[in-house]
Design a protein around this motif. Structure first.
Motif, PDB file in Angstrom:
ATOM      1  N   LEU A   1       0.825  -1.216   0.000  1.00 52.81           N
ATOM      2  CA  LEU A   1       0.000   0.000   0.000  1.00 52.81           C
ATOM      3  C   LEU A   1       0.859   1.266   0.000  1.00 52.81           C
ATOM      4  O   LEU A   1       0.438   2.296   0.536  1.00 52.81           O
ATOM      5  CB  LEU A   1      -0.931   0.014   1.219  1.00 52.81           C
ATOM      6  CG  LEU A   1      -2.007  -1.072   1.270  1.00 52.81           C
ATOM      7  CD1 LEU A   1      -2.767  -0.996   2.594  1.00 52.81           C
ATOM      8  CD2 LEU A   1      -2.972  -0.942   0.103  1.00 52.81           C
ATOM      9  N   GLY A   2       2.056   1.147  -0.548  1.00 52.30           N
ATOM     10  CA  GLY A   2       2.929   2.315  -0.604  1.00 52.30           C
ATOM     11  C   GLY A   2       3.636   2.613   0.704  1.00 52.30           C
ATOM     12  O   GLY A   2       4.326   3.618   0.821  1.00 52.30           O
ATOM     13  N   LEU A   3       3.470   1.757   1.708  1.00 54.47           N
ATOM     14  CA  LEU A   3       4.159   1.949   2.983  1.00 54.47           C
ATOM     15  C   LEU A   3       5.427   1.085   2.986  1.00 54.47           C
ATOM     16  O   LEU A   3       5.470   0.021   2.375  1.00 54.47           O
ATOM     17  CB  LEU A   3       3.240   1.557   4.146  1.00 54.47           C
ATOM     18  CG  LEU A   3       1.831   2.148   4.095  1.00 54.47           C
ATOM     19  CD1 LEU A   3       1.061   1.818   5.367  1.00 54.47           C
ATOM     20  CD2 LEU A   3       1.875   3.650   3.874  1.00 54.47           C
TER      21      LEU A   3
ATOM     22  N   VAL B   1      -7.556  -1.313  14.286  1.00 53.35           N
ATOM     23  CA  VAL B   1      -8.683  -0.562  13.718  1.00 53.35           C
ATOM     24  C   VAL B   1      -8.437  -0.212  12.251  1.00 53.35           C
ATOM     25  O   VAL B   1      -9.275  -0.455  11.384  1.00 53.35           O
ATOM     26  CB  VAL B   1      -8.927   0.727  14.538  1.00 53.35           C
ATOM     27  CG1 VAL B   1      -9.978   1.603  13.863  1.00 53.35           C
ATOM     28  CG2 VAL B   1      -9.348   0.369  15.963  1.00 53.35           C
ATOM     29  N   LEU B   2      -7.268   0.349  11.980  1.00 50.52           N
ATOM     30  CA  LEU B   2      -7.001   0.800  10.611  1.00 50.52           C
ATOM     31  C   LEU B   2      -6.914  -0.385   9.662  1.00 50.52           C
ATOM     32  O   LEU B   2      -7.513  -0.372   8.590  1.00 50.52           O
ATOM     33  CB  LEU B   2      -5.717   1.633  10.573  1.00 50.52           C
ATOM     34  CG  LEU B   2      -5.225   2.058   9.189  1.00 50.52           C
ATOM     35  CD1 LEU B   2      -6.323   2.702   8.350  1.00 50.52           C
ATOM     36  CD2 LEU B   2      -4.046   3.009   9.309  1.00 50.52           C
TER      37      LEU B   2
ATOM     38  N   THR C   1     -10.270  -1.674   8.879  1.00 50.29           N
ATOM     39  CA  THR C   1     -10.987  -0.746   8.005  1.00 50.29           C
ATOM     40  C   THR C   1     -10.481  -0.874   6.571  1.00 50.29           C
ATOM     41  O   THR C   1     -11.266  -0.934   5.620  1.00 50.29           O
ATOM     42  CB  THR C   1     -10.825   0.710   8.497  1.00 50.29           C
ATOM     43  OG1 THR C   1     -11.178   0.783   9.882  1.00 50.29           O
ATOM     44  CG2 THR C   1     -11.720   1.660   7.720  1.00 50.29           C
ATOM     45  N   LEU C   2      -9.162  -0.934   6.422  1.00 54.11           N
ATOM     46  CA  LEU C   2      -8.579  -1.106   5.089  1.00 54.11           C
ATOM     47  C   LEU C   2      -9.139  -2.345   4.404  1.00 54.11           C
ATOM     48  O   LEU C   2      -9.527  -2.314   3.239  1.00 54.11           O
ATOM     49  CB  LEU C   2      -7.048  -1.244   5.197  1.00 54.11           C
ATOM     50  CG  LEU C   2      -6.255   0.045   5.398  1.00 54.11           C
ATOM     51  CD1 LEU C   2      -4.824  -0.276   5.786  1.00 54.11           C
ATOM     52  CD2 LEU C   2      -6.273   0.893   4.125  1.00 54.11           C
TER      53      LEU C   2
ATOM     54  N   SER D   1     -11.934  -3.830   4.954  1.00 57.00           N
ATOM     55  CA  SER D   1     -13.351  -3.672   4.605  1.00 57.00           C
ATOM     56  C   SER D   1     -13.527  -2.819   3.346  1.00 57.00           C
ATOM     57  O   SER D   1     -14.570  -2.860   2.711  1.00 57.00           O
ATOM     58  CB  SER D   1     -14.122  -3.050   5.773  1.00 57.00           C
ATOM     59  OG  SER D   1     -13.849  -1.661   5.848  1.00 57.00           O
ATOM     60  N   LEU D   2     -12.490  -2.064   2.992  1.00 58.18           N
ATOM     61  CA  LEU D   2     -12.558  -1.211   1.802  1.00 58.18           C
ATOM     62  C   LEU D   2     -11.876  -1.853   0.599  1.00 58.18           C
ATOM     63  O   LEU D   2     -11.688  -1.207  -0.429  1.00 58.18           O
ATOM     64  CB  LEU D   2     -11.896   0.137   2.099  1.00 58.18           C
ATOM     65  CG  LEU D   2     -12.522   0.973   3.218  1.00 58.18           C
ATOM     66  CD1 LEU D   2     -11.706   2.234   3.460  1.00 58.18           C
ATOM     67  CD2 LEU D   2     -13.965   1.333   2.876  1.00 58.18           C
ATOM     68  N   GLY D   3     -11.462  -3.114   0.744  1.00 56.98           N
ATOM     69  CA  GLY D   3     -10.829  -3.800  -0.371  1.00 56.98           C
ATOM     70  C   GLY D   3      -9.321  -3.889  -0.249  1.00 56.98           C
ATOM     71  O   GLY D   3      -8.648  -4.326  -1.171  1.00 56.98           O
ATOM     72  N   GLY D   4      -8.768  -3.496   0.887  1.00 56.96           N
ATOM     73  CA  GLY D   4      -7.325  -3.593   1.124  1.00 56.96           C
ATOM     74  C   GLY D   4      -6.900  -5.041   1.330  1.00 56.96           C
ATOM     75  O   GLY D   4      -7.724  -5.950   1.309  1.00 56.96           O
TER      76      GLY D   4
ATOM     77  N   ASP E   1      -7.859   6.556  13.257  1.00 58.25           N
ATOM     78  CA  ASP E   1      -7.401   5.285  12.700  1.00 58.25           C
ATOM     79  C   ASP E   1      -8.265   4.850  11.519  1.00 58.25           C
ATOM     80  O   ASP E   1      -7.748   4.440  10.482  1.00 58.25           O
ATOM     81  CB  ASP E   1      -7.400   4.206  13.788  1.00 58.25           C
ATOM     82  CG  ASP E   1      -6.410   4.534  14.896  1.00 58.25           C
ATOM     83  OD1 ASP E   1      -5.318   5.034  14.575  1.00 58.25           O
ATOM     84  OD2 ASP E   1      -6.733   4.313  16.080  1.00 58.25           O
TER      85      ASP E   1
ATOM     86  N   LEU F   1      -5.403   3.967   0.874  1.00 58.59           N
ATOM     87  CA  LEU F   1      -5.800   3.252  -0.349  1.00 58.59           C
ATOM     88  C   LEU F   1      -5.772   4.173  -1.561  1.00 58.59           C
ATOM     89  O   LEU F   1      -5.369   3.778  -2.650  1.00 58.59           O
ATOM     90  CB  LEU F   1      -7.212   2.681  -0.195  1.00 58.59           C
ATOM     91  CG  LEU F   1      -7.363   1.490   0.741  1.00 58.59           C
ATOM     92  CD1 LEU F   1      -8.823   1.081   0.831  1.00 58.59           C
ATOM     93  CD2 LEU F   1      -6.520   0.307   0.255  1.00 58.59           C
TER      94      LEU F   1
ATOM     95  N   ASP G   1      -2.197   4.864  -2.651  1.00 66.01           N
ATOM     96  CA  ASP G   1      -1.647   3.670  -3.297  1.00 66.01           C
ATOM     97  C   ASP G   1      -2.249   3.507  -4.691  1.00 66.01           C
ATOM     98  O   ASP G   1      -1.528   3.222  -5.649  1.00 66.01           O
ATOM     99  CB  ASP G   1      -1.947   2.450  -2.432  1.00 66.01           C
ATOM    100  CG  ASP G   1      -1.240   1.207  -2.948  1.00 66.01           C
ATOM    101  OD1 ASP G   1      -0.013   1.280  -3.167  1.00 66.01           O
ATOM    102  OD2 ASP G   1      -1.913   0.174  -3.142  1.00 66.01           O
TER     103      ASP G   1
ATOM    104  N   ARG H   1      -0.740   6.107  -7.054  1.00 68.46           N
ATOM    105  CA  ARG H   1       0.637   5.750  -7.432  1.00 68.46           C
ATOM    106  C   ARG H   1       0.638   4.616  -8.445  1.00 68.46           C
ATOM    107  O   ARG H   1       1.553   4.498  -9.244  1.00 68.46           O
ATOM    108  CB  ARG H   1       1.452   5.377  -6.198  1.00 68.46           C
ATOM    109  CG  ARG H   1       2.114   6.589  -5.533  1.00 68.46           C
ATOM    110  CD  ARG H   1       3.145   6.170  -4.503  1.00 68.46           C
ATOM    111  NE  ARG H   1       2.509   5.505  -3.384  1.00 68.46           N
ATOM    112  CZ  ARG H   1       2.065   6.128  -2.292  1.00 68.46           C
ATOM    113  NH1 ARG H   1       2.201   7.431  -2.172  1.00 68.46           N
ATOM    114  NH2 ARG H   1       1.496   5.449  -1.327  1.00 68.46           N
TER     115      ARG H   1
ATOM    116  N   HIS I   1     -17.265  -1.575  -2.170  1.00 65.91           N
ATOM    117  CA  HIS I   1     -16.983  -2.361  -0.965  1.00 65.91           C
ATOM    118  C   HIS I   1     -17.919  -1.983   0.176  1.00 65.91           C
ATOM    119  O   HIS I   1     -18.235  -2.816   1.020  1.00 65.91           O
ATOM    120  CB  HIS I   1     -15.528  -2.182  -0.544  1.00 65.91           C
ATOM    121  CG  HIS I   1     -14.605  -3.054  -1.326  1.00 65.91           C
ATOM    122  ND1 HIS I   1     -14.432  -4.384  -1.063  1.00 65.91           N
ATOM    123  CD2 HIS I   1     -13.827  -2.781  -2.391  1.00 65.91           C
ATOM    124  CE1 HIS I   1     -13.585  -4.905  -1.934  1.00 65.91           C
ATOM    125  NE2 HIS I   1     -13.199  -3.956  -2.741  1.00 65.91           N
TER     126      HIS I   1
END
Lengths: 325, 325
Positions: A43-45, A76-77, A80-81, A83-86, B94, B102, B105, B108, B123
């Motif tokens: 994820l660019g991290l 938490v993060l 959440t990620l 749940s958003l498709g991460g 968070d 997201l 990312d 990018r 989602h």
């Protein structure tokens, strides 16, 4: 015993534990050169698992049971990620995402990994120098019966299942050693170089693979000492025993000592393995026995003291030999 | 009344609230074109405050009191970042960090902002089309007596203190309208275009500044209706009244209507401001009164219904006029 600079090479939790013991004894006179072969981007991290583990440990933030992340982690993060498709994994905690975010941002702003790491340590009041083995990318690849994989995929996606045939440290021969590592290893008071107890193949070897590193480690003539990550036939952490077996090496502390032959002056085995001492000495490596399983903070300091005492004895023996000659 | 496609233009919490009311009535037949002039980058993450607020609101995740972030927010990561030398503000929670991670990312990896936004909505099972006003960067700059600032700096660092002289929508004339916005505004069943109640200068105007947008909004001939963000002399949200005063404009619902003169067919004022109706009609804008302060979820639906009823009356009047001609 004279207090001097100690340089430790480390990765993983085992490496961080002994480094912490050394830090309690030497404070700012400790420099830790940390494996970055497991670094990866998601994820660019910019994830540097071994640097993070080291920093959490030396700053007193590491979890009790899970020392590779800060104590009291929440998710938490990450949830959440997802749940958003991460991504589904690795499940990284809220605190644990901070360093990868700052690191990625720093790297994009053309700061070096060394600079970023030292700045984080300053904020956490870690006085030891925590130093990446290189600011250039080195990536540990695992050559398996099922093909070649990044260490991250081998470890996280495949749970270290595929049979290992070899390791490849991609980029190591082009990677440069950072100035602060060179400086630490040139310290006039260099007392010892310590290879911490961690997986030889994906924690210590990637560091040694950086061009010029073995020569630099021996340059000042300070004793180079490795501490076994294997006791009996068990790996203290990770999958060292499995890998040694698959590579056709002897699965024992002696097997680890042989991995470092030609580089190390001394090897610290566990008291339980004293029977191996003679055969390790027979290949020209001095041996000391100690309690190498670090269960408590006190254990870390005790093992660190044993390692530095051993280094002191090796220096003294060398001085005597020089006098006699 | 025929159900058709509704296109709303929106930013901020007020915009999200009315959009939610419209969503309850029209479901997938709603397209919301969202302001991205406030977007900014921090730590390499891509923040789109108005898109995030809209998505939290339409997905039912927005906080009760702080609708610009998800309910039950924690601040573990932000506080960790700060302890490591990261920024002091804005303090982002968070959950709130997930979309910026997201998004950054995705960008990018050369996905468009539209594509990324629609994927997140899928989602979260948001059926309305949440659409950035452009995939190209448009940045709202505030020209103040103390110099020109990005909206982010004006708002977050300076608390909207400096006196405003003008607004500049940097990049708007080169920005392209995304295909899904064009498609929505070409819908054969386009029922109404709604300018939601939010700050005219940094929520609606940036959208209107995108090259070709005003023409496109009127192309199908559907009624274009704005809803006042000002009741009496108070701004419902944010600093609209302060800005109108500093710009030398009339601080009233009528002042807002005049901002949109030439573009809108109708203007919805609050029942409290009915005295202004005639003078707004005198500049050629039809007027309806409704309860524009949305305190409860029911208020949102009620206002949305009032807006669509108004649009229906305007369409009917136009049809009668065409018949008579």
């Amino acid at each position: 015993m004279t207090l001097g600079t100690v340089v430790a090479l480390a990765g993983q939790v085992g490496g961080a534990k002994l480094a912490e013991g050394l830090y309690r004894l030497r404070g700012r006179d400790l420099a830790v050169v940390v494996n970055t072969g497991d670094d990866y981007e998601q994820l660019g991290l910019a994830f540097s698992p071994d640097l993070d583990t080291m920093i959490y440990t030396l700053s007193g933030n590491a979890g009790e049971a899970a020392a590779w992340e800060p104590a009291g982690e929440s998710f938490v993060l990450f949830d959440t990620l997802r749940s958003l498709g991460g991504p589904d994994r690795p499940r990284v905690g809220d605190k644990s995402l901070a360093m990868p975010i700052l690191r990625a941002d720093g790297l994009r702003n053309e700061r070096s990994l060394t600079e970023i790491t030292l700045a984080i340590c300053r904020h956490l009041r870690v006085k030891a120098r925590v130093l990446p083995m290189s600011d250039d990318a080195v990536r540990t690849h695992v050559v398996t019966e099922d093909g070649t994989l990044s260490f991250q995929d081998y470890f996280l996606q495949l749970g270290c299942e595929p049979v290992v045939r070899a390791f490849d440290y991609v980029g190591a021969q082009e990677a440069r050693i950072p100035e602060p590592v060179i400086d630490a290893l040139h310290a006039p008071d260099l007392e010892a170089v310590v290879l911490c107890p961690c997986n030889p193949y994906h924690s210590i070897r990637p560091i040694l693979a950086v061009k010029g590193m073995p020569e630099l480690l021996r340059k000042r003539g300070a004793p180079v000492i490795a501490v076994t990550p294997i006791v009996g036939s068990r790996a203290l952490r990770g999958s060292a025993a499995k890998m040694m077996r698959e590579l056709g090496h002897e699965v024992s502390a002696r097997g680890v000592a042989l991995e470092y032959r030609g580089l190390i002056d001394g090897f610290v085995i566990d008291g339980e393995d004293e029977a191996l001492a003679e055969s390790i000495r027979s290949v020209g490596i001095e041996v000391a026995a100690a309690r190498t399983v670090m269960r408590t903070p006190g254990d870390r300091v005790e093992l660190a003291r044993a390692v530095l005492d051993f280094a002191g004895r090796l220096r003294a023996a060398r001085a005597r030999a020089a006098e006699e000659a």
